[in-house]
Design a protein around this motif. Structure first.
Motif, short mmCIF file in Angstrom:
data_model
loop_
_atom_site.label_atom_id
_atom_site.label_comp_id
_atom_site.label_asym_id
_atom_site.label_seq_id
_atom_site.Cartn_x
_atom_site.Cartn_y
_atom_site.Cartn_z
N ASP A 1 0.83 -1.20 0.00
CA ASP A 1 0.00 0.00 0.00
C ASP A 1 0.87 1.25 0.00
O ASP A 1 1.80 1.38 0.79
CB ASP A 1 -0.92 0.02 1.23
CG ASP A 1 -1.99 -1.06 1.18
OD1 ASP A 1 -2.27 -1.57 0.08
OD2 ASP A 1 -2.55 -1.37 2.24
N GLN B 1 3.14 2.25 -4.92
CA GLN B 1 2.94 2.65 -6.31
C GLN B 1 2.96 4.18 -6.43
O GLN B 1 3.69 4.75 -7.24
CB GLN B 1 1.62 2.09 -6.84
CG GLN B 1 1.35 2.47 -8.28
CD GLN B 1 -0.11 2.39 -8.63
OE1 GLN B 1 -0.91 3.20 -8.16
NE2 GLN B 1 -0.48 1.40 -9.44
N GLU B 2 2.16 4.85 -5.62
CA GLU B 2 2.07 6.30 -5.70
C GLU B 2 3.41 6.97 -5.39
O GLU B 2 3.82 7.91 -6.06
CB GLU B 2 0.99 6.83 -4.74
CG GLU B 2 -0.40 6.36 -5.07
CD GLU B 2 -0.73 4.96 -4.54
OE1 GLU B 2 0.10 4.34 -3.82
OE2 GLU B 2 -1.82 4.46 -4.86
N SER C 1 1.56 3.41 -13.27
CA SER C 1 0.43 2.56 -12.91
C SER C 1 0.02 1.78 -14.16
O SER C 1 -0.46 2.37 -15.13
CB SER C 1 -0.73 3.42 -12.41
OG SER C 1 -1.86 2.62 -12.15
N TYR D 1 -5.16 -2.19 -16.21
CA TYR D 1 -5.87 -3.33 -15.60
C TYR D 1 -5.57 -3.52 -14.12
O TYR D 1 -6.46 -3.59 -13.30
CB TYR D 1 -5.61 -4.65 -16.34
CG TYR D 1 -5.74 -4.57 -17.83
CD1 TYR D 1 -6.95 -4.21 -18.43
CD2 TYR D 1 -4.66 -4.80 -18.65
CE1 TYR D 1 -7.06 -4.10 -19.81
CE2 TYR D 1 -4.76 -4.70 -20.03
CZ TYR D 1 -5.97 -4.36 -20.60
OH TYR D 1 -6.07 -4.25 -21.95
N GLY E 1 -3.19 -1.70 -12.21
CA GLY E 1 -2.72 -0.52 -11.50
C GLY E 1 -3.71 -0.04 -10.45
O GLY E 1 -3.31 0.43 -9.38
N VAL E 2 -5.00 -0.20 -10.72
CA VAL E 2 -6.02 0.22 -9.75
C VAL E 2 -5.98 -0.62 -8.49
O VAL E 2 -6.50 -0.22 -7.46
CB VAL E 2 -7.44 0.19 -10.36
CG1 VAL E 2 -7.55 1.18 -11.50
CG2 VAL E 2 -7.82 -1.20 -10.82
N ARG E 3 -5.32 -1.79 -8.56
CA ARG E 3 -5.17 -2.64 -7.38
C ARG E 3 -3.80 -2.48 -6.72
O ARG E 3 -3.38 -3.31 -5.92
CB ARG E 3 -5.40 -4.10 -7.76
CG ARG E 3 -6.87 -4.37 -8.10
CD ARG E 3 -7.12 -5.82 -8.36
NE ARG E 3 -6.67 -6.11 -9.73
CZ ARG E 3 -6.46 -7.32 -10.19
NH1 ARG E 3 -6.64 -8.36 -9.44
NH2 ARG E 3 -6.06 -7.50 -11.43
#
Length: 121
Positions: free
Chosen positions: A61, A64-65, A77, A80, A82-84
């Motif tokens: 968590d 990525q950001e 990101s 498909y 990247g949102v996870r």
């Protein structure tokens, strides 16, 4: 595949296959590494969807950001997944292989059963 793409794939392959109970097979047309044949933890990305040469993997968590903010030329990101929270890592511009290994090992720890993840420590 171009020679530099083969070198990047071989480096990534070596990092992934050195981890416990990892196997490689094609998924969505790209080399992909699985833990115990079931859980995906790294997907090679050879210019998939217009992106550069690299790989996608799950990240903890906030990672990525943070990585994208720190170095948007290397990290992104991916579509498909990247949102996870999955992280896209470009390998086509002289990658830092020690950092890549750390990212891959972190992805393994995130996906692997606790008994396997403990074997890394």
């Amino acid at each position: 595949m171009l020679p530099e793409e083969i070198v990047a794939l071989e480096e990534l392959r070596g990092i992934c296959l050195a981890l416990p109970e990892v196997e490689e097979r094609l998924s969505h047309g790209e080399p992909t590494w699985f833990i115990r044949g079931k859980r995906t933890f790294v997907m090679f990305c050879n210019h998939h969807h217009g992106k550069r040469l690299g790989f996608w993997c799950p990240a903890a968590d906030g990672v990525q950001e943070l990585r994208i903010e720190q170095d948007p030329d290397t990290f992104y990101s991916p579509p498909y997944v990247g949102v996870r929270g999955w992280l896209g890592v470009n390998l086509d511009d002289d990658p830092d292989w020690e950092d890549v290994e750390e990212i891959v090992r972190d992805a393994y720890r995130k996906v692997a059963p606790k008994t396997l993840a403990a074997r890394l420590d």
